[in-house]
Design a protein around this motif. Structure first.
Motif, PDB file in Angstrom:
ATOM      1  N   TYR A 188      51.602  71.636  53.229  1.00 43.66           N
ATOM      2  CA  TYR A 188      51.419  72.428  54.446  1.00 43.66           C
ATOM      3  C   TYR A 188      52.729  72.748  55.163  1.00 43.66           C
ATOM      4  N   ILE A 189      53.837  72.257  54.618  1.00 45.79           N
ATOM      5  CA  ILE A 189      55.137  72.513  55.245  1.00 45.79           C
ATOM      6  C   ILE A 189      56.046  73.264  54.288  1.00 45.79           C
ATOM      7  N   SER A 190      56.656  74.323  54.784  1.00 40.17           N
ATOM      8  CA  SER A 190      57.690  75.023  54.018  1.00 40.17           C
ATOM      9  C   SER A 190      58.990  74.979  54.817  1.00 40.17           C
ATOM     10  N   TYR A 191      60.090  74.780  54.111  1.00 38.75           N
ATOM     11  CA  TYR A 191      61.376  74.597  54.783  1.00 38.75           C
ATOM     12  C   TYR A 191      62.413  75.511  54.169  1.00 38.75           C
ATOM     13  N   THR A 192      63.104  76.259  55.040  1.00 35.65           N
ATOM     14  CA  THR A 192      64.202  77.120  54.612  1.00 35.65           C
ATOM     15  C   THR A 192      65.460  76.707  55.371  1.00 35.65           C
ATOM     16  N   PRO A 193      66.426  76.072  54.694  1.00 34.33           N
ATOM     17  CA  PRO A 193      67.657  75.642  55.378  1.00 34.33           C
ATOM     18  C   PRO A 193      68.411  76.820  55.972  1.00 34.33           C
ATOM     19  N   SER A 194      69.138  76.562  57.058  1.00 30.54           N
ATOM     20  CA  SER A 194      69.915  77.616  57.712  1.00 30.54           C
ATOM     21  C   SER A 194      71.129  78.011  56.877  1.00 30.54           C
ATOM     22  N   ILE A 195      71.638  77.064  56.088  1.00 28.07           N
ATOM     23  CA  ILE A 195      72.741  77.332  55.163  1.00 28.07           C
ATOM     24  C   ILE A 195      72.435  76.585  53.878  1.00 28.07           C
ATOM     25  N   ASP A 196      73.321  76.687  52.893  1.00 26.72           N
ATOM     26  CA  ASP A 196      73.147  75.914  51.669  1.00 26.72           C
ATOM     27  C   ASP A 196      73.489  74.463  51.983  1.00 26.72           C
ATOM     28  N   MET A 197      72.494  73.721  52.499  1.00 25.23           N
ATOM     29  CA  MET A 197      72.735  72.372  52.985  1.00 25.23           C
ATOM     30  C   MET A 197      73.176  71.420  51.883  1.00 25.23           C
ATOM     31  N   LEU A 248      54.710  75.493  59.491  1.00 28.96           N
ATOM     32  CA  LEU A 248      53.436  74.840  59.204  1.00 28.96           C
ATOM     33  C   LEU A 248      52.421  75.896  58.792  1.00 28.96           C
ATOM     34  N   ASP A 249      51.742  75.682  57.685  1.00 34.25           N
ATOM     35  CA  ASP A 249      50.706  76.602  57.207  1.00 34.25           C
ATOM     36  C   ASP A 249      49.483  76.462  58.100  1.00 34.25           C
ATOM     37  N   GLU A 250      49.305  77.426  58.992  1.00 33.45           N
ATOM     38  CA  GLU A 250      48.213  77.351  59.955  1.00 33.45           C
ATOM     39  C   GLU A 250      46.977  78.126  59.506  1.00 33.45           C
ATOM     40  N   SER A 251      46.950  78.517  58.242  1.00 32.30           N
ATOM     41  CA  SER A 251      45.763  79.203  57.740  1.00 32.30           C
ATOM     42  C   SER A 251      44.573  78.259  57.676  1.00 32.30           C
ATOM     43  N   LEU A 252      44.895  76.957  57.673  1.00 32.51           N
ATOM     44  CA  LEU A 252      43.839  75.943  57.676  1.00 32.51           C
ATOM     45  C   LEU A 252      43.991  75.082  58.923  1.00 32.51           C
ATOM     46  N   ASN A 253      42.945  74.411  59.308  1.00 31.18           N
ATOM     47  CA  ASN A 253      43.030  73.408  60.364  1.00 31.18           C
ATOM     48  C   ASN A 253      42.278  72.164  59.919  1.00 31.18           C
ATOM     49  N   GLU A 254      42.423  71.099  60.684  1.00 27.72           N
ATOM     50  CA  GLU A 254      41.881  69.804  60.277  1.00 27.72           C
ATOM     51  C   GLU A 254      40.371  69.848  60.052  1.00 27.72           C
ATOM     52  N   GLU A 255      39.671  70.723  60.794  1.00 30.34           N
ATOM     53  CA  GLU A 255      38.214  70.755  60.712  1.00 30.34           C
ATOM     54  C   GLU A 255      37.715  71.324  59.385  1.00 30.34           C
TER      55      GLU A 255
END
Length: 405
Positions: A48-57, A239-246
Motif C-alpha cells: 500500500y506504500i509507494s516511494y519515490t526518492p527525491s534524488i538517487d539516494m 499511500l494507496d487510498e483506493s482501498l480502506n480498512e473496511e
C-alpha cells in the motif's frame, strides 16, 4: 525465631511502551540516513506504500565524503605485521578506546581489571601500540605524545628539559635551564627547537572513523531578515487510498494497510515535532545566523519549558540531527550552549575574550585579571580561572608570552 508474614499494598507508576509506541519513538529519533533505510524497507514489503526518492539516494548514501584511511585501520594494519610480542585482545581494546585525538585516556589499572590481565601485560601491549606510526599515538595526552616522539628520536636531554623544566619553558627562561643543566644558552635553544618540531596532535592527519554522507534534516534560509525552516524531504511517500480498512477482507493485507497508515502518520508527527522544537531553538539563536552574533545560552530544559514537551522528547527529536545553512551542514547540537556559573553564555565570553586579545596593545597585552574587568564593562561575568581556561582552549598564550616590543 518467630516469623510473621504480612501483606502490604503499594502504588507504583510504570510506563510500558507498546510496540507501536516504540516504533513511533524510533521514527522520531532516527536521523535522515536511518529514516531513509526504514522507508525503503517498508515500501519494499508493503503493497500500500509507494516511494519515490527525491534524488538517487542509494548513490548519495554510497558516496564517501572522505577516502582517508581511519586511524584504527592504519593501526590494525601495523598490528598485523608487527613482530613484537603483544596480547591481541589488549591491543584491540586499546585501538578501539582511542579518543578523537588518538590518545588513550583511560586508566591503565581499571582497563587491566576490565580485561582481567595484569598491569605489566597491559603496559607491554600499550608500549607496542605506541611504537606504531604516527609516533605519539596512544599517548595519554599531547604532553605525553611529545615525550614519546622525543624518546623515539633518542633525544634524552630534550625529554629531561620538557619533563622537568616545563615551568621555565613556559616563562621562556632559558638562562635558568642552562644554569641547572650546565649547558650553554645555544645548546638549550637547540634542544627547544627539537621539542618544537614535535606535533602535540600527531594523529590529526587521520580520521578517527569512517565518515558517511550526512543528509540534513532541516533546511535553514534567510528571507526578509527572518529565519525560515523547512524539513528536508527524502522523497514522495504515497499511500494507496483506493482501498480502506473496511473493504479489505484479507487479514494479512489489513495488517499491511494499518502499518502503512501508522508509518505515514508517524512520519508526519516526526516532521511537525522537529519543526516546532527547531523553530524555538533557532529563534533563540536568531542573531547568530542573521548578524553573526555569539550563541545565546540555550539548553534542552529551556526548549522543553518553552514548547511544553518533555525534555526527553526534545533530546530524542534533536539529537543526531543536522541542518543545512548556506550550503554547509552542521549538527543541531552545536546550537545548545550551557551558561557559566554567573549565568552568562560561554560562547559570549569566549568570543569577547578572543576579540579583546585580538585588539589589545601588543606592547602591553591584557592579563587575565584585566580581561575580567573588560568583561564586566560589557555586562559579562567570569572568574580569572575561567578566563585562563577559555584562553588555553583558544590556544592563546598568557600575557607575558604575548608581549611584542
Amino acid at each position: 525465631m518467630k516469623q510473621n508474614f504480612t501483606q502490604k499494598q503499594t502504588h507504583k507508576q510504570t510506563l510500558n511502551l507498546s510496540l507501536s509506541m516504540k516504533k513511533s519513538l524510533d521514527i522520531l529519533s532516527a536521523p535522515q540516513e536511518k529514516l531513509y533505510q526504514q522507508i525503503k524497507v517498508i515500501a519494499d514489503k508493503n503493497p500500500y506504500i509507494s516511494y519515490t526518492p527525491s534524488i538517487d539516494m542509494d548513490l548519495y548514501m554510497n558516496e564517501a565524503l572522505s577516502h582517508k584511511v581511519t586511524l584504527s585501520e592504519e593501526l590494525y594494519l601495523q598490528l598485523h605485521v608487527c613482530k613484537e610480542k603483544y596480547d591481541k585482545h589488549i591491543a584491540e581494546y586499546i585501538i578501539e578506546s582511542l579518543d578523537e585525538n588518538g590518545f588513550f585516556t583511560l586508566s591503565i589499572s581499571e582497563s587491566s581489571k576490565h580485561l582481567n590481565v595484569s598491569v605489566p601485560e597491559f603496559k607491554n601491549t600499550l608500549k607496542v601500540i605506541q611504537s606504531f606510526e604516527p609516533i605519539g599515538v596512544a599517548a595519554k595526552d599531547s604532553f605525553d605524545s611529545i615525550i614519546l616522539q622525543l624518546q623515539y628520536q633518542n633525544l634524552d636531554d630534550c625529554v629531561d628539559i620538557f619533563q622537568n623544566y616545563s615551568e621555565y619553558l613556559i616563562k621562556n627562561d632559558l638562562k635558568s635551564i642552562a644554569k641547572k643543566k650546565g649547558y650553554s644558552i645555544e645548546e638549550i635553544q637547540s634542544y627547544i627547537e627539537d621539542i618544537r618540531l614535535c606535533n602535540p596532535f600527531p594523529c590529526e592527519q587521520y580520521i578517527t572513523r569512517k565518515v558517511e554522507n550526512i543528509i540534513p534534516d532541516l533546511i535553514v534560509n534567510i528571507e526578509d531578515n527572518n529565519l525560515v525552516l523547512s524539513t528536508n524531504e527524502l522523497g514522495n511517500i504515497i499511500l494507496d487510498e483506493s482501498l480502506n480498512e473496511e473493504n479489505i477482507k484479507n487479514k494479512v493485507l489489513k495488517t499491511y494497510f494499518k502499518e502503512a497508515l501508522f508509518f505515514i502518520d508517524s512520519l508526519s508527527k516526526r516532521n511537525k515535532t522537529l519543526l516546532l522544537l527547531a523553530n524555538e531553538l533557532f529563534q533563540i539563536q536568531k542573531s547568530y545566523f542573521l548578524f553573526h552574533d555569539e550563541l545565546q545560552t540555550c539548553t534542552l530544559a529551556m526548549i522543553a519549558k518553552n514548547t511544553g514537551f518533555h525534555e526527553s522528547t526534545v533530546s530524542r527529536t534533536l539529537s543526531n540531527k543536522y541542518y543545512s545553512f548556506q550550503n554547509e551542514v552542521f549538527p543541531i547540537k552545536n546550537l545548545f550552549v550551557s551558561s557559566t556559573t554567573s549565568g552568562d553564555s560561554k560562547d559570549s565570553i569566549v568570543k569577547a575574550v578572543h576579540d579583546f586579545i585580538k585588539n589589545e596593545d601588543p606592547s602591553n597585552p591584557l592579563r587575565d585579571i584585566d580581561l575580567v574587568d573588560k568583561l564586566n564593562e560589557i555586562g559579562l561575568s567570569a572568574s580569572r580561572r575561567t578566563i585562563a581556561k577559555y584562553r588555553m582552549q583558544l590556544r592563546i598564550p598568557n600575557s607575558k608570552d604575548r608581549i611584542k616590543k
